[in-house]
Design an enzyme around this catalytic site. Structure first.
Site, PDB file in Angstrom:
ATOM      1  N   LYS A  10      10.604 -14.168 -14.088  1.00 48.35           N
ATOM      2  CA  LYS A  10      10.074 -13.111 -14.965  1.00 48.35           C
ATOM      3  C   LYS A  10       8.898 -13.651 -15.765  1.00 48.35           C
ATOM      4  CE  LYS A  10      11.473 -10.403 -13.509  1.00 48.35           C
ATOM      5  NZ  LYS A  10      12.443 -10.093 -12.538  1.00 48.35           N
TER       6      LYS A  10
ATOM      7  N   CYS B 197       0.828  -1.207   0.000  1.00 47.37           N
ATOM      8  CA  CYS B 197       0.000   0.000   0.000  1.00 47.37           C
ATOM      9  C   CYS B 197       0.862   1.256   0.000  1.00 47.37           C
ATOM     10  CB  CYS B 197      -0.936   0.091   1.201  1.00 47.37           C
ATOM     11  SG  CYS B 197      -1.963  -1.355   1.435  1.00 47.37           S
TER      12      CYS B 197
ATOM     13  N   HIS C 240      16.908 -36.301 -11.735  1.00 46.88           N
ATOM     14  CA  HIS C 240      16.541 -36.756 -10.390  1.00 46.88           C
ATOM     15  C   HIS C 240      15.059 -36.552 -10.121  1.00 46.88           C
ATOM     16  CE1 HIS C 240      20.737 -37.461  -9.610  1.00 46.88           C
ATOM     17  NE2 HIS C 240      21.015 -36.240 -10.039  1.00 46.88           N
TER      18      HIS C 240
ATOM     19  N   TRP D 278      -2.961  -2.677  -1.624  1.00 46.14           N
ATOM     20  CA  TRP D 278      -2.653  -4.060  -1.970  1.00 46.14           C
ATOM     21  C   TRP D 278      -3.237  -4.874  -0.823  1.00 46.14           C
ATOM     22  CZ3 TRP D 278       0.145  -8.169   0.157  1.00 46.14           C
ATOM     23  CH2 TRP D 278       0.447  -9.219  -0.716  1.00 46.14           C
TER      24      TRP D 278
ATOM     25  N   GLU E 293       5.720 -14.430 -13.519  1.00 49.53           N
ATOM     26  CA  GLU E 293       5.042 -13.317 -12.847  1.00 49.53           C
ATOM     27  C   GLU E 293       4.283 -12.413 -13.810  1.00 49.53           C
ATOM     28  OE1 GLU E 293       7.377 -10.346 -10.700  1.00 49.53           O
ATOM     29  OE2 GLU E 293       9.084 -10.750 -11.979  1.00 49.53           O
TER      30      GLU E 293
ATOM     31  N   GLU F 102      15.886 -16.699 -12.467  1.00 49.79           N
ATOM     32  CA  GLU F 102      15.390 -15.343 -12.707  1.00 49.79           C
ATOM     33  C   GLU F 102      14.545 -15.293 -13.988  1.00 49.79           C
ATOM     34  OE1 GLU F 102      14.958 -12.850 -11.066  1.00 49.79           O
ATOM     35  OE2 GLU F 102      14.723 -11.222 -12.489  1.00 49.79           O
TER      36      GLU F 102
ATOM     37  N   ASN G 199      -0.562   1.842   5.994  1.00 51.11           N
ATOM     38  CA  ASN G 199       0.271   0.889   5.259  1.00 51.11           C
ATOM     39  C   ASN G 199       0.922  -0.034   6.289  1.00 51.11           C
ATOM     40  OD1 ASN G 199       3.581   1.141   3.852  1.00 51.11           O
ATOM     41  ND2 ASN G 199       2.112  -0.468   3.551  1.00 51.11           N
ATOM     42  N   GLY G 200       0.751  -1.342   6.095  1.00 50.88           N
ATOM     43  CA  GLY G 200       1.362  -2.291   7.031  1.00 50.88           C
ATOM     44  C   GLY G 200       0.320  -3.265   7.535  1.00 50.88           C
TER      45      GLY G 200
ATOM     46  N   ARG H 128       3.103   0.381  -5.301  1.00 49.10           N
ATOM     47  CA  ARG H 128       3.068  -0.292  -4.010  1.00 49.10           C
ATOM     48  C   ARG H 128       1.796  -1.129  -3.825  1.00 49.10           C
ATOM     49  NH1 ARG H 128       6.732   2.182  -0.571  1.00 49.10           N
ATOM     50  NH2 ARG H 128       5.633   1.317   1.209  1.00 49.10           N
TER      51      ARG H 128
ATOM     52  N   LYS I  12       5.083  -3.782  -6.326  1.00 41.30           N
ATOM     53  CA  LYS I  12       6.514  -3.573  -6.524  1.00 41.30           C
ATOM     54  C   LYS I  12       7.292  -3.656  -5.214  1.00 41.30           C
ATOM     55  CE  LYS I  12       9.988  -2.132  -9.101  1.00 41.30           C
ATOM     56  NZ  LYS I  12      10.509  -3.282  -9.858  1.00 41.30           N
TER      57      LYS I  12
HETATM   58  C1  F6R Z   1      10.388  -9.826  -9.322  1.00 38.31           C
HETATM   59  C2  F6R Z   1      10.558  -8.819  -8.290  1.00 38.31           C
HETATM   60  C3  F6R Z   1      10.564  -9.262  -6.871  1.00 38.31           C
HETATM   61  C4  F6R Z   1      11.535  -8.392  -6.058  1.00 38.31           C
HETATM   62  C5  F6R Z   1      11.415  -8.710  -4.567  1.00 38.31           C
HETATM   63  C6  F6R Z   1      12.412  -7.930  -3.743  1.00 38.31           C
HETATM   64  O1  F6R Z   1      10.440  -9.272 -10.581  1.00 38.31           O
HETATM   65  O2  F6R Z   1      10.658  -7.657  -8.566  1.00 38.31           O
HETATM   66  O3  F6R Z   1      10.878 -10.600  -6.751  1.00 38.31           O
HETATM   67  O4  F6R Z   1      12.837  -8.624  -6.502  1.00 38.31           O
HETATM   68  O5  F6R Z   1      10.122  -8.402  -4.139  1.00 38.31           O
HETATM   69  O6  F6R Z   1      12.262  -6.560  -3.921  1.00 38.31           O
HETATM   70  P1  F6R Z   1      13.414  -5.549  -3.557  1.00 38.31           P
HETATM   71  O7  F6R Z   1      14.528  -5.777  -4.496  1.00 38.31           O
HETATM   72  O8  F6R Z   1      12.786  -4.213  -3.699  1.00 38.31           O
HETATM   73  O9  F6R Z   1      13.804  -5.858  -2.143  1.00 38.31           O
END
Ligand code: F6R
Length: 589
Positions: A467, A2, A486, A72, A470, A463, A98-99, A30, A584
């Protein structure tokens, strides 16, 4: 997660509500399932709440005090009732939060017994009823209420009977105050007030802040409820250089952020900081922590440090760290990796590690973040704001940081080698784009995708899979190719896409053998390599590196995988920049 915002203006203005909505749009990363705002006019509180993306405010009356929220969901479904702000029973008090308030159930039960009526299922609403229940001005009530709350929270509160002031409480979730000439703006992230001011005060754990109109200026008072003392706070000048967030010619921030990586990598060549971090790490046990993409970069860092500097790095998922912290040697250094510098799991590690007396160093993108402020030494990745939820450029610059630190530890910073690889990216990015579009056409109809790699290429596979899943919602699994036989090999059948990351480095021959094992079971093999192989159904050609530089291949492998994820999601009509269920900055545990 949030995003919250609160605005106190010296004079009523027609643009106040508009400013809050614009600020909220900058906080939308957020959380973006619903949003709302409340202001005070002559008849009391005026509020609007909506489900979905932030659009435009319906109301536009002159106002000098407004709060806003972008959500969120944690407690309670995505409904208008659960969106913030939340009002008390008399519609006089409004709060945004927020929290997570961990003890909300017991508080709620008690308040209901006392006759309060709740309109939402959220944990946050208890706060507004507590403000309703207690007596005194806003600041006094905040001092009484804050110690009753358990959990992580940043809160902004307004009361129609005190229409010259706003009060805020901060514990664990971030909160800053932008100080402009005739206004004060509370926000989860200073980005929200980038257009208004570069002067900011950052609240720390336990701070309560009162902003009040006083003659022709706004005054501030601070109290810390954890230490039970009044406090004074200094403002800091924010550096908004490289903080522009225009989309420009691009359709999505994700594509823009992928394509700008060569430029951003040059901005991230922070050799002095790499040396500083290397000095802190030298002869020490170092544990890197992070979440998601940032943790993947730390796992790549482990391979890089091992190969270049023979330095053993331990990596832990931030959310697992608390189970180990009490046994960690006091001389250990914690290396926190984070784009936002606000991830709750990371910040909890940092707090626990600090409590144990451990030193904190970090690789972080957002300069004004809590992590940057709580670290003994920082390597700033210097990417500028990363807006797309899926992290791309921050990841590349985190890897870059690990290369530079590894070179610093080894005593020889090979700056030109890195620059030459960045030059290769410049030259190949359009080609990668073309190939990624072709591959996306194949992947878009598939249910499962496997991405394989060995050694340093395995975390790149992780990674790439993250990507893809998600943003496209296709199930993708990153695997060490040696693990396949395995168990997972049982899932390979005719036409299942397998992306094999196999540059001609120390992993090449084993990787190719593992790829052939999948091919023999019908896999559709997509090679990412500098060398063609007859088994590849499709191939993205990487530029070739010399044997001596082979450890730099990850810098070349990343962009093709990011583009594959982007074009697959695009072909499926997904909301690329704001995938479902995600946000994010993950500021809740
Ligand atoms: C995936 C992604 C998340 C962040 C994770 C940590 O694309 O963005 O997996 O990497 O939430 O976020 P930060 O780097 O802001 O601590």
């Amino acid at each position: 997660m949030c995003g919250i915002i609160g605005l106190l203006k010296l004079n009523e203005s027609d643009s106040g509500i508009h400013d809050i909505v614009e600020g909220l749009k900058r906080l939308e990363y957020r959380g973006y399932d619903s949003w709302g705002y409340a202001s005070i006019n002559s008849s009391g509180i005026v509020m609007e709440k909506k489900i979905g993306r932030i659009t435009k405010a319906t109301f536009n009356h002159p106002a000098s005090i407004i709060i806003g929220h972008t959500r969120w969901a944690t407690h309670g479904n995505v409904t208008e009732a659960n969106a913030h702000p939340h009002l008390d029973c008399n519609n006089q008090i409004a709060i945004v939060h927020n929290g997570i308030i961990e003890n909300y159930l017991e508080l709620r039960e008690q308040l209901i017994k006392e006759g309060h009526t709740f309109k939402s299922q959220t944990d946050s609403e208890v706060v507004t009823h507590l403000f309703e229940k207690l007596q005194g001005d806003l600041f006094e009530r905040a001092k009484q209420i804050a110690p009753m709350l358990r959990g992580s929270f940043s809160l902004v509160i307004m009361d129609a009977r005190y229409s010259d002031q706003l009060v805020a409480i901060k514990n664990e979730s971030p909160l800053a105050i932008g100080i402009a000439e005739k206004e004060a703006i509370f926000a989860s992230d200073p980005l929200a007030f980038i257009d208004q001011t570069d002067d900011a005060i950052f609240l720390t754990e336990g701070d309560i802040a009162l902003a009040k109109k006083s003659g022709n200026k706004i005054t501030f008072e601070f109290f810390n409820y954890l230490t039970n003392n009044s406090v004074t706070k200094q403002s800091t000048k924010l550096d908004w250089k490289n903080q522009k967030i225009e989309l420009g010619e691009y359709k999505h921030y994700m594509l823009k952020e992928i394509v700008e990586q060569p430029v951003v990598m040059r901005q991230g060549m922070n050799l002095d900081s790499a040396q500083d971090l290397a000095n802190e790490m030298h002869n020490k046990k170092v544990i890197a922590i992070g979440c998601g993409t940032a943790r993947h970069s730390a796992v790549i860092g482990k391979h890089i440090l091992n190969k270049i500097a023979k330095f053993p790095l331990e990596v832990m998922m931030a959310h697992e760290f608390s189970y180990f912290v009490d046994e960690i040697d006091k001389d250990t250094v914690i290396l926190a990796v984070s784009q936002s510098g606000e991830t709750a799991d990371v910040m909890e590690c940092v707090r626990k590690a600090k409590k144990r007396g451990l030193k904190i160093i970090s690789i972080v993108n957002v300069p004004s973040s809590s992590l940057a402020r709580d670290s003994n030494k920082v390597f700033y990745t210097n990417c500028g704001p990363e807006i797309a939820v899926a992290s791309t450029k921050a990841f590349s610059n985190q890897i870059l940081a690990f290369y530079l630190i590894a070179f610093a530890l080894s005593g020889e910073i090979k700056k030109q080698k890195i620059e030459s690889v960045i030059g290769m990216l410049d030259k190949n990015i359009s080609y990668f784009d073309l190939k990624a579009r072709e591959i996306a056409e194949y992947l878009k109809n598939k249910v499962h995708v496997y991405i394989l790699g060995k050694g340093v290429n395995f975390p790149i596979a992780l990674e790439g899979a993250l990507k893809l899943k998600e943003i496209s919602y296709i199930h993708a699994e990153g695997m060490p190719s040696g693990e396949l036989k395995h168990g997972t090999l049982a899932l390979i059948e005719h036409g299942v896409p397998v992306i094999l990351i196999c540059p001609t480095d120390y992993t090449y021959h084993d990787s190719i053998s593992n790829g052939l094992e999948t091919k023999a079971r019908g896999a559709y093999l997509i090679g990412i390599s500098d060398k063609p192989h007859p088994s590849f159904n499709m191939w993205i050609q990487l530029p070739e590196l010399s044997k001596e530089d082979e450890i730099l291949y990850p810098l070349l492998e990343t962009i093709p995988l990011q583009l594959i994820a982007y074009y697959t999601a695009l072909a499926l009509g997904r909301d690329v920049d704001k995938p479902r269920n995600l946000a994010k900055s993950v500021t809740v545990k």
